[in-house]
Design a protein around this motif. Structure first.
Motif, PDB file in Angstrom:
ATOM      1  N   VAL A  71       0.684  -1.470  -0.167  1.00  0.00           N
ATOM      2  CA  VAL A  71       0.032   0.130  -0.188  1.00  0.00           C
ATOM      3  C   VAL A  71       0.717   1.017  -0.241  1.00  0.00           C
ATOM      4  O   VAL A  71       0.757   2.098  -0.486  1.00  0.00           O
ATOM      5  N   LEU A  72       2.022   1.183   0.994  1.00  0.00           N
ATOM      6  CA  LEU A  72       3.195   2.339   0.947  1.00  0.00           C
ATOM      7  C   LEU A  72       3.480   2.415  -0.625  1.00  0.00           C
ATOM      8  O   LEU A  72       3.524   3.395  -0.377  1.00  0.00           O
ATOM      9  N   ARG A  73       3.812   1.286  -1.004  1.00  0.00           N
ATOM     10  CA  ARG A  73       4.688   1.415  -2.080  1.00  0.00           C
ATOM     11  C   ARG A  73       3.716   2.523  -3.542  1.00  0.00           C
ATOM     12  O   ARG A  73       3.777   2.562  -4.319  1.00  0.00           O
ATOM     13  N   TRP A  74       2.483   1.677  -3.307  1.00  0.00           N
ATOM     14  CA  TRP A  74       1.425   2.651  -4.740  1.00  0.00           C
ATOM     15  C   TRP A  74       1.399   3.148  -3.996  1.00  0.00           C
ATOM     16  O   TRP A  74       1.580   4.577  -4.944  1.00  0.00           O
ATOM     17  N   PHE A  75       1.215   4.205  -2.718  1.00  0.00           N
ATOM     18  CA  PHE A  75       0.651   5.823  -2.378  1.00  0.00           C
ATOM     19  C   PHE A  75       1.929   6.321  -3.406  1.00  0.00           C
ATOM     20  O   PHE A  75       1.588   7.867  -3.693  1.00  0.00           O
ATOM     21  N   ILE A  76       3.197   6.102  -2.945  1.00  0.00           N
ATOM     22  CA  ILE A  76       3.989   6.955  -3.168  1.00  0.00           C
ATOM     23  C   ILE A  76       4.180   6.749  -5.108  1.00  0.00           C
ATOM     24  O   ILE A  76       5.017   8.208  -5.887  1.00  0.00           O
ATOM     25  N   ALA A  77       4.196   5.728  -5.414  1.00  0.00           N
ATOM     26  CA  ALA A  77       4.224   5.888  -7.156  1.00  0.00           C
ATOM     27  C   ALA A  77       3.763   6.230  -7.819  1.00  0.00           C
ATOM     28  O   ALA A  77       2.932   7.252  -8.609  1.00  0.00           O
ATOM     29  N   THR A  78       1.947   6.579  -6.982  1.00  0.00           N
ATOM     30  CA  THR A  78       0.622   7.342  -7.272  1.00  0.00           C
ATOM     31  C   THR A  78       1.331   9.528  -7.371  1.00  0.00           C
ATOM     32  O   THR A  78       0.749   9.991  -8.214  1.00  0.00           O
ATOM     33  N   LEU A  79       2.906   9.248  -6.869  1.00  0.00           N
ATOM     34  CA  LEU A  79       2.663  10.731  -6.404  1.00  0.00           C
ATOM     35  C   LEU A  79       2.829  11.314  -7.923  1.00  0.00           C
ATOM     36  O   LEU A  79       2.557  12.738  -8.122  1.00  0.00           O
TER      37      LEU A  79
END
Length: 377
Positions: A71-79
């Motif tokens: 989830v953290l990696r996905w969130f960073i990927a959206t930025l």
């Protein structure tokens, strides 16, 4: 303003300086201030869905700790897609068009041999103040995220500060019961105004806290006036009970980041590399097949004018749209009717938010929300 460094068209320098003077003297929320067309982006509604592979993979992680990592990696990927795509494609940060009330955006990322279809629905649920609600879901993976975002904007002398008002709820359907994640939104600083080359930095911190008792905290920093590296961040995953750090990562959210400590991933391994994995474009119906209030149809003439550099034509059609909206609101008021939302409903108190917010320092204990109510598009 240095012409050599500026991204403002040469024939628009006077307009840019007038706009800077206007925001410097404007009292209140800058979102109410009309911006000239040459600093506008040809898009309005935005989303978090450009890495559907990672979004769908959240479900496959075996443990709560591993799912929080994904989830953290996905969130960073959206930025990167949310906050630097306009800078990359247009040479500097551009102001998104103000969506009209009821504006809609539908898109999808088709199924592949590795994942099912991911669908996106976005609706402008308020105009004053501007609030956008969104729902992203991969039904096959049992993963969805919905939320809303508004903006409170002010000028601080050198930069524009944007406080994003709202939150997102990510849900993973599990046999043992749903896992729920509350995501807070970062503050934005739009710098480079005096040089005529605006760019976005994220500031402060955001958190992702889960019903499993884990919290990820992301701290943002960037290029300062004299030092610093653009788009920097560090993040950690901790247990809410022990406060033990299970993972620490750092780097740049628009570039690469690595694991610095913790037991969940190998030390010094790459956590995320935005340049190595390109954004996956979503599929959208042709404009001629879209409904009257779908985003690309509403703004097609404005967008075409901006892309061609015909700012007069863009401004003319933008004014037409805004005047039609003002008249529509007047007609509704005269008839005693109210705009009806299509895909979302206003919820005075969000129970998922209320149960998870205490784990995030500084969040209000309760919050209103916009709950997704229909998958019809």
């Amino acid at each position: 303003m240095s012409a050599a460094n500026s991204s403002v068209p040469a024939d628009q320098h006077g307009g840019w300086m007038s706009f800077l003077k206007a925001i410097a003297s404007f009292s209140g929320d800058l979102s109410k201030l009309t911006a000239p067309s040459f600093i506008l982006s040809p898009v309005s509604l935005t989303d978090w869905g450009e890495h559907p592979e990672h979004f769908a993979s959240i479900q496959a992680a075996a443990t709560p700790e591993q799912r929080m990592v994904v989830v953290l990696r996905w969130f960073i990927a959206t930025l990167k897609g949310q906050y630097t795509s306009r800078n990359t494609s247009m040479g500097s940060e551009k102001k998104p068009l103000n969506p009209v009330l009821g504006e809609l955006f539908y898109g999808s990322w088709p199924a592949t041999d590795k994942r099912g279809e991911t669908k996106l629905i976005v609706e402008q649920v308020s105009h004053h103040p501007p609030i956008t609600a969104y729902h992203l879901e991969n039904k096959d993976a049992g993963v969805s995220v919905e939320g809303h975002s508004g903006q409170k904007t002010s000028f601080t002398g050198r930069s524009i500060t944007v406080v994003q008002v709202g939150h997102a709820i990510l849900r993973i359907k599990r046999d043992e019961g749903d896992e729920v994640y509350l995501i807070s939104l970062p503050k934005l600083s739009i710098d480079g105004l005096l040089l005529g080359s605006p760019y976005i930095e994220l500031t402060g911190s955001t958190s992702i806290t889960a019903s499993t008792g884990l919290t990820a905290t992301i701290n943002y920093s960037g290029r300062g006036y004299f030092s610093g590296k653009a788009h920097s961040f560090n993040a950690s995953i901790t247990s809410n009970k022990s406060k033990e750090s299970l993972l620490d990562v750092s780097g740049t959210w628009s570039g690469s980041s690595v694991v610095k400590a913790g037991s969940l991933l190998p030390l010094n391994s790459v956590f995320w590399d935005a340049d190595a994995i390109p954004r996956e474009e979503l599929s959208v119906k042709p404009i001629e097949e879209q409904g009257e209030y779908e985003s690309r149809r509403v703004w097609r003439n404005v967008a075409e004018g901006i892309r061609k550099g015909d700012y007069g034509a863009a401004s003319k059609d933008k004014s037409r749209i805004e005047n039609e909206q003002r008249q529509l609101r007047k007609d509704e008021a005269a008839a005693g009717t109210k705009h009806q939302l299509k895909h979302f409903e206003y919820v005075e108190s969000d129970s998922d938010y209320a149960s998870l917010a205490p784990a995030i320092s500084g969040l209000a204990p309760t919050s209103a929300s916009y709950r997704f109510k229909s998958a019809a598009a």
